[in-house]
Design an enzyme around this catalytic site. Structure first.
Site, PDB file in Angstrom:
ATOM      1  N   TRP A 180       0.612  -1.252   0.039  1.00 18.52           N
ATOM      2  CA  TRP A 180       0.135   0.046   0.104  1.00 18.52           C
ATOM      3  C   TRP A 180       0.799   1.264  -0.007  1.00 18.52           C
ATOM      4  O   TRP A 180       0.505   2.240   0.903  1.00 18.52           O
ATOM      5  CB  TRP A 180      -1.054  -0.029   1.145  1.00 18.52           C
ATOM      6  CG  TRP A 180      -1.816  -1.315   1.278  1.00 18.52           C
ATOM      7  CD1 TRP A 180      -1.523  -2.119   2.504  1.00 18.52           C
ATOM      8  CD2 TRP A 180      -2.712  -1.712   0.316  1.00 18.52           C
ATOM      9  NE1 TRP A 180      -2.384  -3.325   2.248  1.00 18.52           N
ATOM     10  CE2 TRP A 180      -3.014  -3.007   0.960  1.00 18.52           C
ATOM     11  CE3 TRP A 180      -3.107  -1.650  -0.889  1.00 18.52           C
ATOM     12  CZ2 TRP A 180      -3.898  -3.889   0.532  1.00 18.52           C
ATOM     13  CZ3 TRP A 180      -3.979  -2.498  -1.443  1.00 18.52           C
ATOM     14  CH2 TRP A 180      -4.397  -3.586  -0.735  1.00 18.52           C
ATOM     15  N   GLY A 231     -29.889  10.958  -8.042  1.00 17.76           N
ATOM     16  CA  GLY A 231     -30.684   9.843  -8.360  1.00 17.76           C
ATOM     17  C   GLY A 231     -29.738   8.774  -9.360  1.00 17.76           C
ATOM     18  O   GLY A 231     -28.585   8.981  -9.106  1.00 17.76           O
ATOM     19  N   GLU A 249       0.153  13.579   8.103  1.00 16.27           N
ATOM     20  CA  GLU A 249      -0.601  12.915   7.214  1.00 16.27           C
ATOM     21  C   GLU A 249      -1.951  12.899   7.533  1.00 16.27           C
ATOM     22  O   GLU A 249      -2.827  13.021   6.550  1.00 16.27           O
ATOM     23  CB  GLU A 249       0.064  11.568   7.149  1.00 16.27           C
ATOM     24  CG  GLU A 249      -0.647  10.664   6.047  1.00 16.27           C
ATOM     25  CD  GLU A 249      -0.273   9.208   6.092  1.00 16.27           C
ATOM     26  OE1 GLU A 249      -0.583   8.548   5.195  1.00 16.27           O
ATOM     27  OE2 GLU A 249       0.452   8.971   7.063  1.00 16.27           O
ATOM     28  N   GLU A 308     -11.089   2.626  13.401  1.00 21.54           N
ATOM     29  CA  GLU A 308     -10.993   1.972  14.540  1.00 21.54           C
ATOM     30  C   GLU A 308      -9.687   2.214  15.515  1.00 21.54           C
ATOM     31  O   GLU A 308      -9.811   2.383  16.604  1.00 21.54           O
ATOM     32  CB  GLU A 308     -10.986   0.342  14.233  1.00 21.54           C
ATOM     33  CG  GLU A 308     -12.319   0.141  13.745  1.00 21.54           C
ATOM     34  CD  GLU A 308     -12.689   0.350  12.241  1.00 21.54           C
ATOM     35  OE1 GLU A 308     -13.889   0.267  11.988  1.00 21.54           O
ATOM     36  OE2 GLU A 308     -11.708   0.935  11.818  1.00 21.54           O
ATOM     37  N   THR A 357       1.812   4.685  -1.610  1.00 23.57           N
ATOM     38  CA  THR A 357       1.617   5.255  -2.612  1.00 23.57           C
ATOM     39  C   THR A 357       2.627   5.967  -3.288  1.00 23.57           C
ATOM     40  O   THR A 357       3.703   6.519  -2.639  1.00 23.57           O
ATOM     41  CB  THR A 357       0.931   6.796  -1.851  1.00 23.57           C
ATOM     42  OG1 THR A 357      -0.386   6.233  -1.214  1.00 23.57           O
ATOM     43  CG2 THR A 357       0.506   7.841  -2.647  1.00 23.57           C
ATOM     44  N   GLN A 361     -27.684  10.499  -3.832  1.00 20.93           N
ATOM     45  CA  GLN A 361     -28.977  10.211  -3.507  1.00 20.93           C
ATOM     46  C   GLN A 361     -29.817  11.600  -4.452  1.00 20.93           C
ATOM     47  O   GLN A 361     -30.924  11.364  -4.803  1.00 20.93           O
ATOM     48  CB  GLN A 361     -29.273  10.334  -2.175  1.00 20.93           C
ATOM     49  CG  GLN A 361     -30.668   9.921  -1.835  1.00 20.93           C
ATOM     50  CD  GLN A 361     -30.746   8.211  -2.209  1.00 20.93           C
ATOM     51  OE1 GLN A 361     -29.818   7.691  -2.161  1.00 20.93           O
ATOM     52  NE2 GLN A 361     -32.021   7.880  -2.411  1.00 20.93           N
TER      53      GLN A 361
END
Length: 251
Positions: free
Chosen positions: A16, A204, A106, A232, A18, A201
């Protein structure tokens, strides 16, 4: 440490990363690497590792990401990579505080990224709501649409105040901003995803396709709840810090 070789030997892999690759075939140009160099918990040293260093290779370019697809993400592999002493940044076993400070920065930067996503979605919502008509009225006239727009703006402004206030008092020469670096990202990342969801939403079917961009914003926002520390982990860190402050009243 290999004294005969005149440097440190790095082994391991990291996912992971970047900009770990720019071509998909080789690593990027230059990296700052944090590596454990002692038995103690805080014995971490920072090294400069350049492309082409023997044993330093691209493991894989990570494909099929949900969002942030313009950002190259990769696995980097270290296989008996010899790092000369001249490539050490700072003191041996002295990089932990630097690493924690950079992690705080960060997290604040990712919160600012979340603000940008939310702002773009609100702008797109306002524009669409003004142009789109239903039953002879624009979408601003309907209570459910008003809620999407008004709540999005209020939450965006709350996040903006948090980010700007934290940055205004940030001391870049030290660490110690962990509680609010966690807190600002914990608030802004879900906020951006929620605002993007509301934009979809409100629009639509048009919000569900790429033409109107908000579906991409929704996908991009999800990363901010994972990268730089998961929601978390922020819960854990903040609860730990607030426990230490249990006898202290908040300002």
């Amino acid at each position: 440490l290999d004294e005969e070789a005149g440097g440190y030997i790095l082994n391991g892999a990291k996912m992971w990363i970047t900009n770990g690759t720019l071509t998909g075939k080789e690593t990027g140009d230059i990296f700052l690497i944090y590596a454990r160099t002692g038995e103690g918990r805080a014995d971490i040293t920072q090294f400069v590792v350049e492309r082409g260093t023997e044993g330093f290779n691209l493991g894989q370019k990570i494909e099929d990401k949900l969002g942030m697809r313009a950002s190259m993400t990769a696995e980097l592999v270290f296989d008996n990579v010899l790092i000369p002493a001249n490539n050490i940044v700072g003191e041996v076993n002295g990089a932990t505080l630097c690493m924690m400070r950079n992690l705080e920065i960060e997290r604040i930067a990712l919160a600012a990224m979340a603000l940008g996503i939310a702002r773009r979605c609100i702008d797109d919502m306002k524009r669409y709501a003004a142009e789109r008509t239903a039953f002879g009225k624009d979408l601003f006239s309907f209570g459910q649409m008003q809620r999407h727009i008004a709540e999005s703006y209020s939450e965006y402004m709350a996040g903006r105040c948090y980010v700007y206030g934290l940055c205004n008092g940030l001391d870049l020469s030290t660490h110690g901003n962990g509680l609010d670096a966690d807190g600002v990202k914990l608030y802004c990342a879900p906020m951006a995803k929620t605002v993007a969801d509301r934009a979809i939403q409100l629009m639509g079917g048009y919000g569900y396709v790429g033409e109107y961009n908000v579906e991409r914003m929704f996908r991009d926002a999800k990363l901010l709840e994972i990268g730089g520390g998961t929601n978390e982990s922020h819960h854990k860190n903040m609860s730990r810090d607030l426990r230490k402050m249990s006898a202290t009243k908040l300002e």
